[in-house]
Design an enzyme around this catalytic site. Structure first.
Site, PDB file in Angstrom:
ATOM      1  N   LYS A  25       0.868  -1.178   0.000  1.00 29.11           N
ATOM      2  CA  LYS A  25       0.000   0.000   0.000  1.00 29.11           C
ATOM      3  C   LYS A  25       0.905   1.228   0.000  1.00 29.11           C
ATOM      4  O   LYS A  25       2.116   1.089   0.149  1.00 29.11           O
ATOM      5  CB  LYS A  25      -0.889   0.012   1.241  1.00 29.11           C
ATOM      6  CG  LYS A  25      -0.124  -0.201   2.564  1.00 29.11           C
ATOM      7  CD  LYS A  25      -1.046  -0.217   3.776  1.00 29.11           C
ATOM      8  CE  LYS A  25      -1.820  -1.491   3.940  1.00 29.11           C
ATOM      9  NZ  LYS A  25      -3.214  -1.399   3.642  1.00 29.11           N
ATOM     10  N   LYS A  78      -0.483   4.304   8.218  1.00 31.14           N
ATOM     11  CA  LYS A  78      -0.672   2.912   7.790  1.00 31.14           C
ATOM     12  C   LYS A  78       0.264   1.973   8.553  1.00 31.14           C
ATOM     13  O   LYS A  78       0.138   0.756   8.489  1.00 31.14           O
ATOM     14  CB  LYS A  78      -0.461   2.787   6.282  1.00 31.14           C
ATOM     15  CG  LYS A  78      -1.519   3.555   5.471  1.00 31.14           C
ATOM     16  CD  LYS A  78      -1.276   3.438   3.976  1.00 31.14           C
ATOM     17  CE  LYS A  78      -2.199   4.298   3.135  1.00 31.14           C
ATOM     18  NZ  LYS A  78      -3.551   3.737   2.970  1.00 31.14           N
ATOM     19  N   THR A  91      -8.973  -0.814   0.578  1.00 29.97           N
ATOM     20  CA  THR A  91      -9.548  -1.693  -0.436  1.00 29.97           C
ATOM     21  C   THR A  91      -8.598  -2.862  -0.690  1.00 29.97           C
ATOM     22  O   THR A  91      -9.026  -3.924  -1.138  1.00 29.97           O
ATOM     23  CB  THR A  91      -9.821  -0.941  -1.756  1.00 29.97           C
ATOM     24  OG1 THR A  91      -8.696  -0.098  -2.045  1.00 29.97           O
ATOM     25  CG2 THR A  91     -11.067  -0.088  -1.659  1.00 29.97           C
TER      26      THR A  91
HETATM   27  C1  26Q Z   1      -4.604  16.349  -3.084  1.00 25.13           C
HETATM   28  C2  26Q Z   1      -4.087  17.610  -3.353  1.00 25.13           C
HETATM   29  C3  26Q Z   1      -2.885  17.731  -4.011  1.00 25.13           C
HETATM   30  C4  26Q Z   1      -2.207  16.587  -4.412  1.00 25.13           C
HETATM   31  C5  26Q Z   1      -2.720  15.346  -4.143  1.00 25.13           C
HETATM   32  C6  26Q Z   1      -3.914  15.222  -3.463  1.00 25.13           C
HETATM   33  C7  26Q Z   1      -4.451  13.892  -3.162  1.00 25.13           C
HETATM   34  C8  26Q Z   1      -4.347  12.878  -4.081  1.00 25.13           C
HETATM   35  C9  26Q Z   1      -4.805  11.616  -3.796  1.00 25.13           C
HETATM   36  C10 26Q Z   1      -5.052  13.619  -1.959  1.00 25.13           C
HETATM   37  C11 26Q Z   1      -5.522  12.354  -1.680  1.00 25.13           C
HETATM   38  C12 26Q Z   1      -5.399  11.336  -2.589  1.00 25.13           C
HETATM   39  C13 26Q Z   1      -5.836   9.958  -2.356  1.00 25.13           C
HETATM   40  C14 26Q Z   1      -6.455   9.537  -1.282  1.00 25.13           C
HETATM   41  C15 26Q Z   1      -6.816   8.124  -1.113  1.00 25.13           C
HETATM   42  O1  26Q Z   1      -6.418   7.282  -1.893  1.00 25.13           O
HETATM   43  N1  26Q Z   1      -7.598   7.789  -0.092  1.00 25.13           N
HETATM   44  C16 26Q Z   1      -8.001   6.423   0.119  1.00 25.13           C
HETATM   45  O2  26Q Z   1      -9.222   6.208  -0.563  1.00 25.13           O
HETATM   46  C17 26Q Z   1      -9.586   4.849  -0.553  1.00 25.13           C
HETATM   47  C18 26Q Z   1     -10.836   4.693  -1.398  1.00 25.13           C
HETATM   48  O3  26Q Z   1     -11.930   5.228  -0.739  1.00 25.13           O
HETATM   49  C19 26Q Z   1      -9.796   4.360   0.864  1.00 25.13           C
HETATM   50  O4  26Q Z   1     -10.038   2.985   0.832  1.00 25.13           O
HETATM   51  C20 26Q Z   1      -8.573   4.649   1.724  1.00 25.13           C
HETATM   52  O5  26Q Z   1      -8.829   4.330   3.071  1.00 25.13           O
HETATM   53  C21 26Q Z   1      -8.181   6.106   1.596  1.00 25.13           C
HETATM   54  O6  26Q Z   1      -6.967   6.352   2.294  1.00 25.13           O
END
Ligand code: 26Q
Length: 812
Positions: A543, A549, A651
């Protein structure tokens, strides 16, 4: 499509020769990949067009899933599977002398996502099409996906992922569907016949060009569209011919800045940072996407007041929240709607999914940045905020604090989650526990104001990619045991419950697991030259790397095991292979240090002859969708050990479960729902509960130093981070990690949960010794995993949020 193997072989051979003009003997795997994928694309063209015609003629309500990320992985195998010809093609290729595995490897992973959130979007695409919903994806066609990870001297090094280098066989460029997206400029306000008119002048235009990817439903002719937008320059961005006013260099600058918009995917380090280019990307997605939605709607010849009956937009986290002001802008400025009417339409169309409770990860944009880059959008957000404050002041007349807490603009920042909750009709969390935490804590104020908007949609994964495709032998076994109905109705996997005690079936399951482990062992040997024993217990954590985590908890346990073995070389333990895969955000210092620590510990342990037969540690570089498909089917134990309350859902936990791994995990995210079905006997739960964690945060009472001083096992492991010995080659090598735990009071309770984690692993050790019981548990895990098929999740979104049903084709 291909009637049988021989028809396929003839068709492919002919195309190979026709397209390449070379005899078969000179054809490479890359050629086969290209020609084969081209054939498939051509074959599905008619169904794709037909699907769209049906949508239009039947005026079906369309769902658009807006996401900054779609972590698709490879498409060839999955498309063949969904088209029902995977076996035919596999056999045919083999006879022609091209092993399918090698042909498949020619395709680059579309790594247009960071992790869970992006992969969820991809699983949803598969379920929407397979269940015959009218649901599409809207995203960005990044030139570079998430970086490629190399491990050099134990450290992560990032390389650009130029996934388009060899071309992309699955996309179709659609210049006829391009749109214009505007940035910068000034808004002038005029009054025309008693109405205020807003016009933006001196803006800079960008061309949004869509690339469409067909999303093929499983076992049906239903083909949806994933539309990925690419930013290109306009010939005439400033509405004047370049060169006439010495603007040639300005044009070149402009060109470069435009292309950067869809250049790369931002890596997530779960720490919010307001970067201008990221804001540009987000608005680009929203504006291009919403314009395209309205254009498609326009073909129905219905008034825009009916938009909510024909369109639902779901936003994947707050990243595409600007769809709200953008839709308002298009309704008001371009279509003459008044505010209230536009607001009602927008509200009914948009739904928002939250994926995090980490407050440091919540998006907040600097007011000034938005004002300059998107002046008209900013005005609209200001007006939304002004009206919302009036509404709040009326409802809570004596609670100015609450009003400031809930406002959309505060402290010169725009809070995207507030905008998304207020501007949409639905907000959902992604697992039961997560939704409860949103309601009771993180978004409590909003839950009190809009209780009817909050709902839960527990995540899911597509069993087609993650079981049928990634683990075909296990899928075949399941079908052998109880027929194939589970493929269309994954919840019927629970039919396996009755086979769980059947010794013959257990043996078959064990055999498949063993083969998968052998394949992974061969991969590890090939990549790293390290031999791992397929008879050892494969304990896997793959992950993103993040402190919450708790990969650290895993490594600390490994160090502890090693200490015990050194002290007592005859200790009786089940031989273990610990496997990691994880990318750290390039700017996330601590995460990168943890990678170095894992690799350092791995090198020491793997190099120690004394433990060679019982302990191995492997870090697999460049974890990706394709690698996950190799790793997950080979797992005996799945590590899902986040600090309780921090992992919204997870997931990966579901993927492992579906492949018959047993979970060691905390009561966090969807683990809680797994535990509900499996009970204590079929998974290994340990650690603080979410409530205990939150109480510590709220009331204090935890001391990492106390843990260190009172538990000799912890003391020993922590000291090894800074003193030369089995971990450090020189003094203070991992003092940064040591300090992050002890001096910052162990924000994620690694030490607090250490003891109960050790105990959980002792239970794993005991359980694994009884192979028949173990396989019984594994079978029960598979049996209960159907609930986590994204088909179930999507059905819930469809009926409860989007109000759509599967499309039934009327006879035309
Ligand atoms: C935001 C602003 C600038 C740059 C990047 C981001 C950004 C990009 C991706 C912020 C967050 C993410 C991804 C978050 C993520 O993957 N969260 C996960 O989502 C899954 C699906 O719902 C969950 O199973 C996880 O628990 C959660 O961590």
């Amino acid at each position: 499509m291909f009637k049988d193997k021989d028809t396929f072989k003839r068709a492919l051979t002919r195309q190979l020769v026709d397209k390449l003009g070379r005899p078969l003997e000179e054809v490479s795997e890359a050629d086969v990949y290209k020609v084969l994928s081209g054939m498939i694309r051509e074959q599905i063209g008619r169904d794709w067009a037909q699907t769209n015609t049906v949508y239009k003629e039947q005026k079906e309500k369309q769902v658009y899933y807006f996401s900054m990320e779609f972590l698709i992985g490879r498409l060839l195998g999955n498309n063949l599977l969904n088209l029902g010809v995977l076996e035919t093609v596999r056999d045919g290729l083999k006879e022609l002398g091209f092993p399918f595995g090698e042909v498949e490897e020619q395709e680059s992973d579309a790594g247009l996502g960071n992790g869970g959130l992006g992969r969820l979007a991809a699983c949803f695409m598969d379920s929407l099409a397979s269940l015959q919903y009218a649901g599409h994806g809207t995203g960005i066609r990044y030139k570079y996906g998430l970086f490629e990870q190399k491990i050099m001297d134990g450290n992560q090094v990032e390389l650009p992922d130029y996934w388009l280098q060899k071309g992309n066989e699955w996309e179709i460029r659609r210049p006829d569907k391009q749109v214009e997206v505007r940035f910068w400029g000034n808004v002038v306000t005029r009054e025309v016949q008693g109405r205020l008119i807003f016009e933006t002048i001196q803006y800079e235009s960008v061309r949004g060009v869509p690339y469409d990817v067909p999303i093929i439903g499983f076992g049906n002719p239903h083909i949806n569209t994933l539309r990925l937008w690419s930013a290109e320059s306009m010939m005439d961005p400033f509405r004047q011919p370049s060169g006439q006013d010495g603007s040639y260099y300005r044009y070149l600058d402009y060109n470069r800045s435009v292309e950067s918009i869809s250049e790369f995917l931002y890596p997530d380090d779960s720490h919010y940072e307001g970067k201008l280019l990221r804001l540009k990307q987000q608005y680009f997605l929203c504006s291009a996407g919403v314009q395209s939605v309205l254009r498609t709607f326009g073909k129905l010849n219905l008034p825009l007041t009916e938009l909510p009956e024909k369109v639902a937009i779901q936003i994947n986290d707050t990243h595409p929240t600007l769809v709200i002001p953008e839709l308002m802008r298009l309704l008001i400025d371009d279509n003459g709607f008044g505010w209230d009417e536009a607001w009602e339409i927008t509200n009914k169309v948009v739904g928002y999914t939250n994926h995090t409770i980490l407050s440091e990860a919540l998006e907040k944009w600097p007011q000034q940045m938005v004002k300059e880059l998107l002046p008209r959008i900013y005005m609209i957000i200001e007006e939304i905020d002004r009206r919302f404050r009036i509404q709040l002041n009326e409802r809570y007349p004596d609670q100015p604090d609450r009003v400031s807490r809930m406002a959309i603009i505060e402290h010169n920042q725009i809070r995207m989650a507030h905008l998304a909750i207020h501007g949409g009709h639905s907000i959902n969390g992604v697992a039961a526990l997560h939704t409860e935490i949103l309601k009771k804590r993180e978004m409590k104020d909003f839950y009190e104001l809009y209780p009817e908007r909050f709902n839960n949609k527990t995540n899911g994964i597509t069993h087609r990619r993650w079981l049928m495709y990634a683990n075909p032998d296990l899928a075949a076994l399941v079908t052998e045991c109880m027929g194939s109905r589970w493929i269309k109705h994954p919840q019927e996997l629970n039919g396996l419950i009755k086979c769980c005690k059947d010794a013959a079936f257990q043996n078959e399951v064990a055999k498949v697991k063993k083969q998968n482990k052998e394949r992974l062992a061969a991969y590890i040997l090939e990549k790293q030259g390290i031999t791992v024993d397929p008879n050892s217990l494969f304990d896997i954590q793959v992950k993103r790397l993040h402190a919450y985590k708790r990969q650290l908890l895993n490594v600390f346990h490994i160090i502890h095991l090693y200490n015990q073995l050194k002290e007592n070389p005859n200790m009786d333990i089940v031989p273990r292979t610990f496997i990691f895969g994880a990318k750290a955000a390039p700017s996330y210092y601590l995460a990168k240090r943890i990678i170095k620590l894992i690799n350092t510990v791995a090198a020491r342990i793997n190099g120690d002859k004394a433990v060679r037969d019982v302990l191995k540690v492997i870090f697999l570089e460049n974890y990706s969708v394709s690698l996950a498909q190799k790793i997950i089917p080979a797992a005996d134990v799945s590590e899902q050990i986040s600090t309780a309350s921090k992992e919204a859902s997870g997931t990966g936990n579901m993927k492992f479960m579906m492949n018959g791994a047993l979970t060691v995990g905390t009561m966090d995210g969807a683990n809680v729902e797994m535990h509900e079905m499996l009970g204590d006997e079929n998974m290994f739960i340990f650690g603080l509960s979410a409530e205990q964690v939150q109480n510590f945060y709220q009331y204090g009472g935890y001391s990492a130093w106390d843990m260190y001083n009172s538990d000799s096992r912890i003391h020993e492991v922590m000291d090894q981070l800074i003193a030369p010995g089995p971990v450090c080659s020189q003094e203070n090598e991992f003092r940064d990690i040591y300090q992050s735990i002890l001096d910052h009071n162990d924000e994620y309770f690694v030490l607090k949960d250490f003891s109960s984690y050790i105990e959980a692993h002792l239970n794993i050790d005991l359980a694994y010794r009884n192979q028949s019981d173990w396989h019984q548990k594994a079978i029960l895990n598979i049996a209960h995993s159907g609930k986590f098929s994204s088909d179930c999740t999507i059905r819930e979104y469809a009926s409860e949020i989007w109000k759509i049903s599967p499309v039934k084709r009327r006879q035309i």
